[in-house]
Motif scaffolding. Structure first.
Motif, PDB file in Angstrom:
ATOM      1  N   UNK A   1       0.837  -1.381  -0.011  1.00  0.00           N
ATOM      2  CA  UNK A   1       0.047  -0.070   0.107  1.00  0.00           C
ATOM      3  C   UNK A   1       0.986   1.335  -0.082  1.00  0.00           C
ATOM      4  N   UNK A   2       0.342   2.290  -0.783  1.00  0.00           N
ATOM      5  CA  UNK A   2       1.249   3.509  -0.804  1.00  0.00           C
ATOM      6  C   UNK A   2       1.170   4.097   0.550  1.00  0.00           C
ATOM      7  N   UNK A   3       2.325   4.500   1.168  1.00  0.00           N
ATOM      8  CA  UNK A   3       2.433   5.406   2.309  1.00  0.00           C
ATOM      9  C   UNK A   3       2.882   4.628   3.438  1.00  0.00           C
ATOM     10  N   UNK A   4       2.902   3.309   3.250  1.00  0.00           N
ATOM     11  CA  UNK A   4       3.416   2.371   4.561  1.00  0.00           C
ATOM     12  C   UNK A   4       4.797   1.895   4.132  1.00  0.00           C
ATOM     13  N   UNK A   5       5.337   1.754   5.308  1.00  0.00           N
ATOM     14  CA  UNK A   5       6.682   0.839   4.881  1.00  0.00           C
ATOM     15  C   UNK A   5       6.761  -0.342   5.730  1.00  0.00           C
ATOM     16  N   UNK A   6       7.530  -1.214   5.178  1.00  0.00           N
ATOM     17  CA  UNK A   6       7.427  -2.601   5.506  1.00  0.00           C
ATOM     18  C   UNK A   6       8.823  -3.269   6.103  1.00  0.00           C
ATOM     19  N   UNK A   7       8.718  -4.079   6.912  1.00  0.00           N
ATOM     20  CA  UNK A   7      10.338  -4.653   7.601  1.00  0.00           C
ATOM     21  C   UNK A   7       9.909  -5.994   7.343  1.00  0.00           C
ATOM     22  N   UNK A   8      11.025  -6.701   6.835  1.00  0.00           N
ATOM     23  CA  UNK A   8      11.001  -8.106   6.570  1.00  0.00           C
ATOM     24  C   UNK A   8      12.417  -8.577   7.492  1.00  0.00           C
ATOM     25  N   UNK A   9      12.410  -9.110   8.613  1.00  0.00           N
ATOM     26  CA  UNK A   9      13.315  -9.449   9.666  1.00  0.00           C
ATOM     27  C   UNK A   9      13.631 -11.071   9.567  1.00  0.00           C
ATOM     28  N   UNK A  10      14.839 -11.369   9.339  1.00  0.00           N
ATOM     29  CA  UNK A  10      15.274 -12.958   9.405  1.00  0.00           C
ATOM     30  C   UNK A  10      16.130 -13.302  10.367  1.00  0.00           C
ATOM     31  N   UNK A  11      16.505 -14.490  10.661  1.00  0.00           N
ATOM     32  CA  UNK A  11      17.505 -15.022  11.489  1.00  0.00           C
ATOM     33  C   UNK A  11      17.580 -16.497  11.496  1.00  0.00           C
ATOM     34  N   UNK A  12      18.802 -17.134  11.792  1.00  0.00           N
ATOM     35  CA  UNK A  12      19.051 -18.437  12.159  1.00  0.00           C
ATOM     36  C   UNK A  12      20.160 -18.452  13.088  1.00  0.00           C
ATOM     37  N   UNK A  13      19.913 -19.324  14.256  1.00  0.00           N
ATOM     38  CA  UNK A  13      21.177 -19.834  14.951  1.00  0.00           C
ATOM     39  C   UNK A  13      21.156 -21.208  15.032  1.00  0.00           C
ATOM     40  N   UNK A  14      22.516 -21.505  14.984  1.00  0.00           N
ATOM     41  CA  UNK A  14      22.989 -22.913  14.921  1.00  0.00           C
ATOM     42  C   UNK A  14      24.303 -22.974  15.556  1.00  0.00           C
ATOM     43  N   UNK A  15      24.591 -24.037  16.427  1.00  0.00           N
ATOM     44  CA  UNK A  15      25.955 -23.908  17.066  1.00  0.00           C
ATOM     45  C   UNK A  15      27.009 -23.181  16.252  1.00  0.00           C
TER      46      UNK A  15
END
Length: 58
Positions: free
Chosen positions: A1-15
């Protein structure tokens, strides 16, 4: 949608491997991408530029 900002976050934890990341963008940012470009670090860039950015982040 116009006028909105979005955030995509990701992560992975392995030994033996940890990573996290987040990218913020607008629909306008994505619509302005040219073929072969990606959105990262707050700007449009080529896949090669993105790969270098990722390599340099370690």
């Amino acid at each position: 949608m116009a006028g909105y900002s979005y955030e995509l976050a990701f992560g992975k934890a392995e030994p033996d491997y940890d990573y996290t990341g987040a990218v913020t963008f607008t629909a306008e940012d994505l619509a302005a991408l040219k073929p072969g470009q990606v959105w990262a670090d707050g700007r449009a860039m080529s896949l090669g530029e993105f790969e270098k950015l990722a390599e340099d982040s370690f």
